[in-house]
Design an enzyme around this catalytic site. Sequence first.
Site, PDB file in Angstrom:
ATOM      1  N   LEU A 322      22.914 -20.775 -19.736  1.00  0.00           N
ATOM      2  CA  LEU A 322      21.491 -20.724 -20.057  1.00  0.00           C
ATOM      3  C   LEU A 322      20.718 -19.888 -19.042  1.00  0.00           C
ATOM      4  O   LEU A 322      21.171 -19.660 -17.921  1.00  0.00           O
ATOM      5  CB  LEU A 322      20.919 -22.144 -20.083  1.00  0.00           C
ATOM      6  CG  LEU A 322      21.451 -23.086 -21.168  1.00  0.00           C
ATOM      7  CD1 LEU A 322      20.999 -24.508 -20.882  1.00  0.00           C
ATOM      8  CD2 LEU A 322      20.984 -22.633 -22.553  1.00  0.00           C
ATOM      9  N   LYS A 327      23.649 -17.746 -13.248  1.00  0.00           N
ATOM     10  CA  LYS A 327      24.650 -16.715 -13.552  1.00  0.00           C
ATOM     11  C   LYS A 327      24.495 -15.490 -12.653  1.00  0.00           C
ATOM     12  O   LYS A 327      25.458 -15.029 -12.023  1.00  0.00           O
ATOM     13  CB  LYS A 327      24.529 -16.254 -15.016  1.00  0.00           C
ATOM     14  CG  LYS A 327      24.702 -17.320 -16.060  1.00  0.00           C
ATOM     15  CD  LYS A 327      24.592 -16.750 -17.451  1.00  0.00           C
ATOM     16  CE  LYS A 327      23.282 -16.032 -17.716  1.00  0.00           C
ATOM     17  NZ  LYS A 327      22.106 -16.888 -17.589  1.00  0.00           N
ATOM     18  N   SER A 328      23.292 -14.930 -12.637  1.00  0.00           N
ATOM     19  CA  SER A 328      23.074 -13.692 -11.884  1.00  0.00           C
ATOM     20  C   SER A 328      23.270 -13.904 -10.389  1.00  0.00           C
ATOM     21  O   SER A 328      23.839 -13.049  -9.701  1.00  0.00           O
ATOM     22  CB  SER A 328      21.664 -13.150 -12.161  1.00  0.00           C
ATOM     23  OG  SER A 328      21.534 -12.768 -13.523  1.00  0.00           O
ATOM     24  N   SER A 395      24.693 -14.600 -23.380  1.00  0.00           N
ATOM     25  CA  SER A 395      25.712 -14.488 -24.447  1.00  0.00           C
ATOM     26  C   SER A 395      25.887 -15.822 -25.163  1.00  0.00           C
ATOM     27  O   SER A 395      26.919 -16.477 -25.035  1.00  0.00           O
ATOM     28  CB  SER A 395      27.036 -13.976 -23.890  1.00  0.00           C
ATOM     29  OG  SER A 395      27.420 -14.593 -22.694  1.00  0.00           O
TER      30      SER A 395
END
Length: 480
Positions: A322, A327-328, A395
């Site tokens: 999410l 993530k980054s 994604s």
Amino acid sequence: MCDHLLEAVREAGQRVLAIYERDFDVDTKADDSPLTEADMTAHHALTDCLSRLTPDWPVLSEESGKIPYAERRQWTRYWLVDPLDGTKEFIKRNGEFTLNVALVEKGVPVFGIVHAPVLETTWWGQQGAGAWKQVGASDPESIRVRPLPDPAREAWQIVGSRSHGSAAFEAFCTRLPAHERVSMGSSIKLCRVAEGEADLYPRLAPTCEWDTAAAQAVVTAAGGLVLDVDTLEPLRCNQQESLLNPFFIVCGQRDVRWEVALRECLAIGVGEDAASATYETPREVRDHGSNADVTWNVTSVTPAMRAQLKGHAGKCIWFTGLSGSGKSTLANALEVELNRRGYHTMLLDGDNIRHGLCKDLGMGEADRTENIRRLGEIAKLFADAGIVVITAFISPFRSDRDAARQRFPAGDFVEVHVSTPLDVCEKRDPKGLYAKARQGRIKDFTGINSPYEPPEAAELVIDTTVYSPQDIIDQLLNAI
């Protein structure tokens, strides 16, 4: 289960030997290949055993009735059986035939048994556990592929088919350094590479998946590779309606010398004059779904050659989760650590990509799918260049991520699910997007008014509320 299967395969081998030692009839199947009583005896013995042992796992044998791909494509785990590989060798009574049982998971042979009854030899291997060989009643011995020797000191050992030679095989061998050739039948050829007695087995003639799956599992468990000659990616099973394999090569490791020989051989075709023909840039017709009338250009510099220059192969590390999951941040930290260790890397960030390559796309479902399709293709290009590419995209759709995974050889796509809970992500809200979505100012926002489909089998699942950043980086490095 392994011991039970080994016993069952050897018992089936004894039944086959009883037929081998007496007269038997030979019939012809629809594809003009021979069929004997021994084929069917082994088929029934092996399929009956597997059905009893694992009743919920499908069994596909060479002698089974045709099973439509619409049904087979749903299989994530199944047994693949060649009851008698080398029927021609059986008929010739030269002893070079085998019984083969493979367990296939998600297209990859992960366990295999190859048994040669006349030779009283059994090879078996399991992904992550190793490979073994046993002769008669002797103790099993661990086997491993051998390093490719210096041909100036020791000739390479090349195995080829006894009954299915080809001009392409001759053309390939003429381009190799000093080598010796040995002809033999059946899946024994792959096992010879697995046990370090041979270096290469180029198969430039038709085979089916059941011919190779069990021995492929043995080869890979022994540290070797079974590669599609066109892509130099590992063979996969059950990817299409046809059960025919592409031409392939079995090796202990990739090497520029034989890869160049293979490229030149494929470039000139497989005609009778192949050994003396001159090199031309090849073009290959592939299914591509493009609206343009195009063919694939086969280039001479391969991913293996690029990897050799860089000192490591390419790979894709695909972060999904999410917005606000981390993530980054994790992708950036991973790239910093890999860079520190001397790896060639490239970080593809979802927001950054939409500033350029994908700036024409919106956030609707169709545009999101196209966004991930483009990124999957770009990631594959970077990996083919020998670069460890790290992607950080929401994604959200499982089918889009699976489509990206299919572009990569098995093991070269590492899916990392950053599973930080929605409520935590919403509290973080570093870009203020959740607040806008709750206010109705952003449509199709993942987690609020658009779904996120979590991976079902990610290589790594990370919850940033549980582990420290350093612990997570350590987990990532272990995973890749």
